[in-house]
Design a protein around this motif. Structure first.
Motif, PDB file in Angstrom:
ATOM      1  N   GLN A   7       8.575  17.566  87.459  1.00  0.00           N
ATOM      2  CA  GLN A   7       9.879  16.907  87.345  1.00  0.00           C
ATOM      3  C   GLN A   7      10.016  16.130  86.035  1.00  0.00           C
ATOM      4  O   GLN A   7      10.598  15.044  85.994  1.00  0.00           O
ATOM      5  N   VAL A   8       9.464  16.653  84.954  1.00  0.00           N
ATOM      6  CA  VAL A   8       9.512  15.983  83.653  1.00  0.00           C
ATOM      7  C   VAL A   8      10.869  16.222  83.003  1.00  0.00           C
ATOM      8  O   VAL A   8      11.399  17.331  83.029  1.00  0.00           O
ATOM      9  N   ILE A   9      11.422  15.170  82.443  1.00  0.00           N
ATOM     10  CA  ILE A   9      12.655  15.244  81.665  1.00  0.00           C
ATOM     11  C   ILE A   9      12.668  14.045  80.711  1.00  0.00           C
ATOM     12  O   ILE A   9      12.241  12.956  81.087  1.00  0.00           O
ATOM     13  N   PRO A  10      13.095  14.239  79.479  1.00  0.00           N
ATOM     14  CA  PRO A  10      13.170  13.103  78.557  1.00  0.00           C
ATOM     15  C   PRO A  10      14.034  11.988  79.142  1.00  0.00           C
ATOM     16  O   PRO A  10      15.096  12.250  79.718  1.00  0.00           O
ATOM     17  N   SER A  11      13.592  10.762  79.019  1.00  0.00           N
ATOM     18  CA  SER A  11      14.324   9.631  79.609  1.00  0.00           C
ATOM     19  C   SER A  11      15.675   9.413  78.950  1.00  0.00           C
ATOM     20  O   SER A  11      16.556   8.812  79.542  1.00  0.00           O
ATOM     21  N   TYR A  12      15.854   9.926  77.752  1.00  0.00           N
ATOM     22  CA  TYR A  12      17.126   9.747  77.044  1.00  0.00           C
ATOM     23  C   TYR A  12      18.114  10.875  77.344  1.00  0.00           C
ATOM     24  O   TYR A  12      19.227  10.859  76.852  1.00  0.00           O
ATOM     25  N   PHE A  13      17.741  11.858  78.178  1.00  0.00           N
ATOM     26  CA  PHE A  13      18.676  12.905  78.595  1.00  0.00           C
ATOM     27  C   PHE A  13      19.631  12.329  79.631  1.00  0.00           C
ATOM     28  O   PHE A  13      19.242  11.508  80.462  1.00  0.00           O
ATOM     29  N   SER A  14      20.862  12.805  79.636  1.00  0.00           N
ATOM     30  CA  SER A  14      21.801  12.418  80.684  1.00  0.00           C
ATOM     31  C   SER A  14      21.398  13.119  81.975  1.00  0.00           C
ATOM     32  O   SER A  14      20.582  14.040  81.971  1.00  0.00           O
ATOM     33  N   ILE A  38       8.841  29.302  74.089  1.00  0.00           N
ATOM     34  CA  ILE A  38       9.977  28.481  74.493  1.00  0.00           C
ATOM     35  C   ILE A  38      11.097  28.743  73.502  1.00  0.00           C
ATOM     36  O   ILE A  38      10.984  28.429  72.320  1.00  0.00           O
ATOM     37  N   VAL A  39      12.154  29.337  74.008  1.00  0.00           N
ATOM     38  CA  VAL A  39      13.317  29.644  73.192  1.00  0.00           C
ATOM     39  C   VAL A  39      14.489  28.897  73.804  1.00  0.00           C
ATOM     40  O   VAL A  39      14.804  29.089  74.975  1.00  0.00           O
ATOM     41  N   ALA A  40      15.085  28.029  73.015  1.00  0.00           N
ATOM     42  CA  ALA A  40      16.190  27.220  73.525  1.00  0.00           C
ATOM     43  C   ALA A  40      17.011  26.721  72.343  1.00  0.00           C
ATOM     44  O   ALA A  40      16.518  26.651  71.216  1.00  0.00           O
ATOM     45  N   PRO A  41      18.255  26.348  72.598  1.00  0.00           N
ATOM     46  CA  PRO A  41      19.109  25.865  71.513  1.00  0.00           C
ATOM     47  C   PRO A  41      18.635  24.534  70.942  1.00  0.00           C
ATOM     48  O   PRO A  41      17.891  23.794  71.592  1.00  0.00           O
ATOM     49  N   SER A  42      19.075  24.259  69.761  1.00  0.00           N
ATOM     50  CA  SER A  42      18.780  22.985  69.112  1.00  0.00           C
ATOM     51  C   SER A  42      19.242  21.830  69.995  1.00  0.00           C
ATOM     52  O   SER A  42      20.310  21.893  70.608  1.00  0.00           O
ATOM     53  N   GLY A  43      18.406  20.801  70.076  1.00  0.00           N
ATOM     54  CA  GLY A  43      18.763  19.617  70.856  1.00  0.00           C
ATOM     55  C   GLY A  43      18.403  19.695  72.323  1.00  0.00           C
ATOM     56  O   GLY A  43      18.705  18.779  73.085  1.00  0.00           O
ATOM     57  N   SER A  44      17.747  20.773  72.746  1.00  0.00           N
ATOM     58  CA  SER A  44      17.431  20.926  74.167  1.00  0.00           C
ATOM     59  C   SER A  44      16.075  20.336  74.547  1.00  0.00           C
ATOM     60  O   SER A  44      15.706  20.341  75.709  1.00  0.00           O
ATOM     61  N   GLY A  45      15.300  19.834  73.552  1.00  0.00           N
ATOM     62  CA  GLY A  45      14.081  19.114  73.854  1.00  0.00           C
ATOM     63  C   GLY A  45      12.779  19.854  73.586  1.00  0.00           C
ATOM     64  O   GLY A  45      11.724  19.431  74.063  1.00  0.00           O
ATOM     65  N   LYS A  46      12.798  20.931  72.819  1.00  0.00           N
ATOM     66  CA  LYS A  46      11.560  21.675  72.536  1.00  0.00           C
ATOM     67  C   LYS A  46      10.539  20.794  71.811  1.00  0.00           C
ATOM     68  O   LYS A  46       9.383  20.725  72.214  1.00  0.00           O
ATOM     69  N   THR A  47      10.969  20.137  70.775  1.00  0.00           N
ATOM     70  CA  THR A  47      10.064  19.267  70.017  1.00  0.00           C
ATOM     71  C   THR A  47       9.619  18.083  70.867  1.00  0.00           C
ATOM     72  O   THR A  47       8.446  17.698  70.847  1.00  0.00           O
ATOM     73  N   ARG A  57       4.576  10.913  72.041  1.00  0.00           N
ATOM     74  CA  ARG A  57       5.675  10.139  72.618  1.00  0.00           C
ATOM     75  C   ARG A  57       5.525  10.133  74.130  1.00  0.00           C
ATOM     76  O   ARG A  57       4.908  11.022  74.704  1.00  0.00           O
ATOM     77  N   ASN A  58       6.111   9.119  74.759  1.00  0.00           N
ATOM     78  CA  ASN A  58       5.993   9.035  76.220  1.00  0.00           C
ATOM     79  C   ASN A  58       7.286   8.617  76.907  1.00  0.00           C
ATOM     80  O   ASN A  58       7.250   8.162  78.040  1.00  0.00           O
ATOM     81  N   GLU A  59       8.412   8.809  76.251  1.00  0.00           N
ATOM     82  CA  GLU A  59       9.677   8.413  76.867  1.00  0.00           C
ATOM     83  C   GLU A  59      10.250   9.566  77.713  1.00  0.00           C
ATOM     84  O   GLU A  59      11.232  10.194  77.365  1.00  0.00           O
ATOM     85  N   TYR A  60       9.568   9.806  78.845  1.00  0.00           N
ATOM     86  CA  TYR A  60      10.002  10.834  79.784  1.00  0.00           C
ATOM     87  C   TYR A  60       9.867  10.306  81.204  1.00  0.00           C
ATOM     88  O   TYR A  60       9.102   9.389  81.474  1.00  0.00           O
ATOM     89  N   ARG A  61      10.655  10.901  82.100  1.00  0.00           N
ATOM     90  CA  ARG A  61      10.515  10.650  83.536  1.00  0.00           C
ATOM     91  C   ARG A  61       9.733  11.818  84.120  1.00  0.00           C
ATOM     92  O   ARG A  61       9.727  12.912  83.571  1.00  0.00           O
ATOM     93  N   GLY A  62       9.080  11.592  85.241  1.00  0.00           N
ATOM     94  CA  GLY A  62       8.271  12.625  85.871  1.00  0.00           C
ATOM     95  C   GLY A  62       6.807  12.428  85.524  1.00  0.00           C
ATOM     96  O   GLY A  62       6.399  11.347  85.093  1.00  0.00           O
ATOM     97  N   GLU A  63       6.033  13.471  85.722  1.00  0.00           N
ATOM     98  CA  GLU A  63       4.593  13.348  85.505  1.00  0.00           C
ATOM     99  C   GLU A  63       4.060  14.540  84.729  1.00  0.00           C
ATOM    100  O   GLU A  63       4.398  15.685  85.018  1.00  0.00           O
ATOM    101  N   ILE A  64       3.201  14.243  83.776  1.00  0.00           N
ATOM    102  CA  ILE A  64       2.446  15.262  83.054  1.00  0.00           C
ATOM    103  C   ILE A  64       0.981  15.034  83.396  1.00  0.00           C
ATOM    104  O   ILE A  64       0.460  13.939  83.208  1.00  0.00           O
ATOM    105  N   ARG A  65       0.326  16.071  83.925  1.00  0.00           N
ATOM    106  CA  ARG A  65      -1.090  15.994  84.272  1.00  0.00           C
ATOM    107  C   ARG A  65      -1.858  16.923  83.349  1.00  0.00           C
ATOM    108  O   ARG A  65      -1.555  18.104  83.246  1.00  0.00           O
TER     109      ARG A  65
END
Length: 119
Positions: A7-14, A38-47, A57-65
């Protein structure tokens, strides 16, 4: 070794920005040796995803193990060891040795590490 995203998503995403993504707000397990494109449009969070996985960086919600341990529990030393032993990254601005293949560029870190261990 494996990387698990829960359930990871950048915390700054709406709230709806990750809708329809195969990565954001899903459970995804990346296993050693797998090739993931990973193929996605610019601004979708690939970087951002790469920065989260690499511990930049660690500004995300969810968990990375990482290898069964929460990335949020990693000390700076744990992160350095994880990078050294399990993860390489080719940055977007391609900080590569131009006369080497991508594989060879990634191997440079491994080769140079053996010299550092002599200290």
């Amino acid at each position: 070794m494996e990387i698990l995203l829960k359930q990871v998503i950048p915390s700054y995403f709406s709230a709806d920005q990750g809708n329809g993504s195969d990565i954001w707000n899903n459970e995804l397990c990346l296993k050693k040796g797998e090739r993931i494109h990973i193929v996605a449009p610019s601004g979708s969070g690939k970087t951002s995803l790469m920065h989260f996985l690499y511990g930049l960086r660690n500004e995300y919600r969810g968990e990375i193990r990482l290898g069964g341990k929460s990335a949020r529990q990693f000390s700076a030393e744990d992160t350095a060891i994880w990078r050294q032993q399990h993860l390489s990254i080719v940055f977007q601005d391609l900080r590569l040795f131009p006369d080497h293949s991508v594989y060879r560029n990634l191997e440079v870190k491994r080769i140079l590490q053996s010299y550092r261990d002599w200290e």
